[in-house]
Scaffold this motif. Structure first.
Motif, PDB file in Angstrom:
ATOM      1  N   PRO A   9       0.852  -1.195   0.000  1.00  0.00           N
ATOM      2  CA  PRO A   9       0.000   0.000   0.000  1.00  0.00           C
ATOM      3  C   PRO A   9       0.887   1.244   0.000  1.00  0.00           C
ATOM      4  CG  PRO A   9       0.057  -0.986   2.180  1.00  0.00           C
ATOM      5  CD  PRO A   9       0.794  -1.911   1.254  1.00  0.00           C
ATOM      6  N   PRO A  10       0.329   2.348  -0.470  1.00  0.00           N
ATOM      7  CA  PRO A  10       1.118   3.578  -0.446  1.00  0.00           C
ATOM      8  C   PRO A  10       1.442   3.949   0.994  1.00  0.00           C
ATOM      9  CG  PRO A  10      -1.129   4.017  -1.162  1.00  0.00           C
ATOM     10  CD  PRO A  10      -0.999   2.538  -1.020  1.00  0.00           C
ATOM     11  N   GLU A  11       2.509   4.678   1.197  1.00  0.00           N
ATOM     12  CA  GLU A  11       2.898   5.057   2.550  1.00  0.00           C
ATOM     13  C   GLU A  11       1.831   5.961   3.140  1.00  0.00           C
ATOM     14  OE1 GLU A  11       6.827   6.514   3.186  1.00  0.00           O
ATOM     15  OE2 GLU A  11       7.658   5.209   1.647  1.00  0.00           O
ATOM     16  N   PRO A  12       1.459   5.696   4.403  1.00  0.00           N
ATOM     17  CA  PRO A  12       0.442   6.564   5.027  1.00  0.00           C
ATOM     18  C   PRO A  12       1.049   7.942   5.298  1.00  0.00           C
ATOM     19  CG  PRO A  12       1.311   4.998   6.619  1.00  0.00           C
ATOM     20  CD  PRO A  12       1.897   4.642   5.269  1.00  0.00           C
ATOM     21  N   LEU A  13       0.168   8.936   5.362  1.00  0.00           N
ATOM     22  CA  LEU A  13       0.627  10.279   5.685  1.00  0.00           C
ATOM     23  C   LEU A  13       1.068  10.302   7.136  1.00  0.00           C
ATOM     24  CD1 LEU A  13      -2.170  12.397   3.967  1.00  0.00           C
ATOM     25  CD2 LEU A  13       0.130  11.916   3.126  1.00  0.00           C
ATOM     26  N   ALA A  14       2.044  11.077   7.438  1.00  0.00           N
ATOM     27  CA  ALA A  14       2.534  11.167   8.814  1.00  0.00           C
ATOM     28  C   ALA A  14       1.466  11.849   9.658  1.00  0.00           C
ATOM     29  CB  ALA A  14       3.829  11.950   8.858  1.00  0.00           C
ATOM     30  N   VAL A  15       1.110  11.209  10.761  1.00  0.00           N
ATOM     31  CA  VAL A  15       0.117  11.761  11.680  1.00  0.00           C
ATOM     32  C   VAL A  15       0.875  12.311  12.876  1.00  0.00           C
ATOM     33  CG1 VAL A  15      -1.866  11.229  13.144  1.00  0.00           C
ATOM     34  CG2 VAL A  15      -1.582  10.078  10.929  1.00  0.00           C
ATOM     35  N   PRO A  16       0.692  13.609  13.184  1.00  0.00           N
ATOM     36  CA  PRO A  16       1.406  14.162  14.328  1.00  0.00           C
ATOM     37  C   PRO A  16       0.962  13.477  15.620  1.00  0.00           C
ATOM     38  CG  PRO A  16       0.027  15.837  13.272  1.00  0.00           C
ATOM     39  CD  PRO A  16      -0.139  14.560  12.514  1.00  0.00           C
ATOM     40  N   VAL A  17       1.913  13.247  16.491  1.00  0.00           N
ATOM     41  CA  VAL A  17       1.629  12.587  17.765  1.00  0.00           C
ATOM     42  C   VAL A  17       1.803  13.624  18.856  1.00  0.00           C
ATOM     43  CG1 VAL A  17       2.359  10.758  19.331  1.00  0.00           C
ATOM     44  CG2 VAL A  17       2.454  10.410  16.861  1.00  0.00           C
ATOM     45  N   ALA A  18       0.817  13.673  19.778  1.00  0.00           N
ATOM     46  CA  ALA A  18       0.877  14.625  20.885  1.00  0.00           C
ATOM     47  C   ALA A  18       2.073  14.306  21.770  1.00  0.00           C
ATOM     48  CB  ALA A  18      -0.415  14.555  21.686  1.00  0.00           C
ATOM     49  N   PRO A  19       2.706  15.335  22.366  1.00  0.00           N
ATOM     50  CA  PRO A  19       3.884  15.089  23.208  1.00  0.00           C
ATOM     51  C   PRO A  19       3.613  14.110  24.341  1.00  0.00           C
ATOM     52  CG  PRO A  19       3.632  17.430  22.787  1.00  0.00           C
ATOM     53  CD  PRO A  19       2.422  16.737  22.210  1.00  0.00           C
ATOM     54  N   ALA A  20       2.448  14.157  24.962  1.00  0.00           N
ATOM     55  CA  ALA A  20       2.149  13.249  26.075  1.00  0.00           C
ATOM     56  C   ALA A  20       2.082  11.811  25.573  1.00  0.00           C
ATOM     57  CB  ALA A  20       0.837  13.641  26.736  1.00  0.00           C
ATOM     58  N   ALA A  21       1.548  11.613  24.377  1.00  0.00           N
ATOM     59  CA  ALA A  21       1.430  10.264  23.833  1.00  0.00           C
ATOM     60  C   ALA A  21       2.801   9.700  23.479  1.00  0.00           C
ATOM     61  CB  ALA A  21       0.518  10.278  22.612  1.00  0.00           C
ATOM     62  N   ARG A  22       3.720  10.580  23.097  1.00  0.00           N
ATOM     63  CA  ARG A  22       5.069  10.113  22.762  1.00  0.00           C
ATOM     64  C   ARG A  22       5.760   9.511  23.972  1.00  0.00           C
ATOM     65  NH1 ARG A  22       6.897  15.279  20.292  1.00  0.00           N
ATOM     66  NH2 ARG A  22       5.627  15.303  18.447  1.00  0.00           N
ATOM     67  N   ASN A  23       5.489  10.036  25.148  1.00  0.00           N
ATOM     68  CA  ASN A  23       6.154   9.584  26.358  1.00  0.00           C
ATOM     69  C   ASN A  23       5.441   8.417  27.020  1.00  0.00           C
ATOM     70  OD1 ASN A  23       8.092  11.551  26.062  1.00  0.00           O
ATOM     71  ND2 ASN A  23       6.923  13.064  27.199  1.00  0.00           N
ATOM     72  N   ALA A  24       4.278   8.064  26.545  1.00  0.00           N
ATOM     73  CA  ALA A  24       3.509   6.973  27.157  1.00  0.00           C
ATOM     74  C   ALA A  24       4.197   5.640  26.856  1.00  0.00           C
ATOM     75  CB  ALA A  24       2.086   6.970  26.613  1.00  0.00           C
ATOM     76  N   THR A  25       4.096   4.741  27.803  1.00  0.00           N
ATOM     77  CA  THR A  25       4.641   3.405  27.598  1.00  0.00           C
ATOM     78  C   THR A  25       3.496   2.443  27.395  1.00  0.00           C
ATOM     79  OG1 THR A  25       4.610   2.832  29.932  1.00  0.00           O
ATOM     80  CG2 THR A  25       6.602   3.912  29.102  1.00  0.00           C
ATOM     81  N   LEU A  26       3.820   1.240  27.030  1.00  0.00           N
ATOM     82  CA  LEU A  26       2.802   0.212  26.834  1.00  0.00           C
ATOM     83  C   LEU A  26       2.077  -0.062  28.139  1.00  0.00           C
ATOM     84  CD1 LEU A  26       1.508  -1.784  24.900  1.00  0.00           C
ATOM     85  CD2 LEU A  26       3.293  -3.423  25.471  1.00  0.00           C
ATOM     86  N   ASP A  27       2.800  -0.045  29.244  1.00  0.00           N
ATOM     87  CA  ASP A  27       2.161  -0.288  30.547  1.00  0.00           C
ATOM     88  C   ASP A  27       1.124   0.780  30.864  1.00  0.00           C
ATOM     89  OD1 ASP A  27       3.720  -2.516  30.943  1.00  0.00           O
ATOM     90  OD2 ASP A  27       5.278  -1.446  32.063  1.00  0.00           O
ATOM     91  N   ASP A  28       1.372   2.012  30.443  1.00  0.00           N
ATOM     92  CA  ASP A  28       0.406   3.088  30.675  1.00  0.00           C
ATOM     93  C   ASP A  28      -0.863   2.851  29.876  1.00  0.00           C
ATOM     94  OD1 ASP A  28       2.264   4.329  32.298  1.00  0.00           O
ATOM     95  OD2 ASP A  28       3.013   5.631  30.691  1.00  0.00           O
ATOM     96  N   ALA A  29      -0.755   2.234  28.737  1.00  0.00           N
ATOM     97  CA  ALA A  29      -1.900   2.026  27.859  1.00  0.00           C
ATOM     98  C   ALA A  29      -2.722   0.812  28.252  1.00  0.00           C
ATOM     99  CB  ALA A  29      -1.432   1.870  26.421  1.00  0.00           C
ATOM    100  N   LEU A  30      -2.154  -0.129  29.004  1.00  0.00           N
ATOM    101  CA  LEU A  30      -2.854  -1.347  29.381  1.00  0.00           C
ATOM    102  C   LEU A  30      -3.441  -1.195  30.775  1.00  0.00           C
ATOM    103  CD1 LEU A  30      -0.274  -4.009  28.190  1.00  0.00           C
ATOM    104  CD2 LEU A  30      -2.372  -3.337  27.053  1.00  0.00           C
ATOM    105  N   PRO A  31      -4.637  -1.788  31.028  1.00  0.00           N
ATOM    106  CA  PRO A  31      -5.186  -1.744  32.385  1.00  0.00           C
ATOM    107  C   PRO A  31      -4.322  -2.590  33.308  1.00  0.00           C
ATOM    108  CG  PRO A  31      -6.575  -3.073  30.943  1.00  0.00           C
ATOM    109  CD  PRO A  31      -5.489  -2.474  30.088  1.00  0.00           C
ATOM    110  N   ALA A  32      -4.260  -2.173  34.546  1.00  0.00           N
ATOM    111  CA  ALA A  32      -3.476  -2.917  35.548  1.00  0.00           C
ATOM    112  C   ALA A  32      -4.106  -4.264  35.760  1.00  0.00           C
ATOM    113  CB  ALA A  32      -3.416  -2.134  36.849  1.00  0.00           C
ATOM    114  N   SER A  33      -3.327  -5.295  36.028  1.00  0.00           N
ATOM    115  CA  SER A  33      -3.874  -6.625  36.209  1.00  0.00           C
ATOM    116  C   SER A  33      -4.715  -6.664  37.474  1.00  0.00           C
ATOM    117  CB  SER A  33      -2.755  -7.665  36.284  1.00  0.00           C
ATOM    118  OG  SER A  33      -1.896  -7.355  37.365  1.00  0.00           O
ATOM    119  N   GLY A  34      -5.851  -7.290  37.397  1.00  0.00           N
ATOM    120  CA  GLY A  34      -6.765  -7.410  38.513  1.00  0.00           C
ATOM    121  C   GLY A  34      -7.774  -6.283  38.545  1.00  0.00           C
ATOM    122  N   GLN A  35      -7.583  -5.268  37.738  1.00  0.00           N
ATOM    123  CA  GLN A  35      -8.544  -4.166  37.698  1.00  0.00           C
ATOM    124  C   GLN A  35      -9.352  -4.274  36.424  1.00  0.00           C
ATOM    125  OE1 GLN A  35      -6.260  -0.616  37.902  1.00  0.00           O
ATOM    126  NE2 GLN A  35      -5.953  -0.721  40.107  1.00  0.00           N
TER     127      GLN A  35
END
Length: 88
Positions: free
Chosen positions: A61-87
């Motif tokens: 497929p053609p290359e997608p257009l670059a989507v700007p990423v918010a500064p806060a989202a750039r610093n987020a980790t995978l753990d921040d995006a996943l719910p804590a276990s048991g919750q």
């Protein structure tokens, strides 16, 4: 007559050397033919591989257009995006 015998010996050596060089030349020609055949085969395989790569590139497929990423989202980790276990 010694010079005539010397000349005959030199001619005989020359004939032997000529035959040896003819045999060597024939062997070298065989090697050259084999290497030329191998080269042609490799060129053909390379052309086929290039054609396959070009076909695969055309399917991408053609290359997608670059989507700007918010500064806060750039610093987020995978753990921040996943719910804590048991919750939930």
């Amino acid at each position: 007559m010694s010079s005539l015998e010397d000349l005959a010996d030199r001619i005989e050596r020359l004939v032997l050397r000529h035959e040896e060089l003819k045999r060597t030349n024939a062997l070298l020609q065989q090697q050259l033919d084999g290497v030329s055949t191998e080269r042609d085969s490799l060129r053909s395989r390379l052309a086929a591989a290039r054609a396959r790569i070009d076909a695969l590139l055309d399917r991408l497929p053609p290359e997608p257009l670059a989507v700007p990423v918010a500064p806060a989202a750039r610093n987020a980790t995978l753990d921040d995006a996943l719910p804590a276990s048991g919750q939930e």
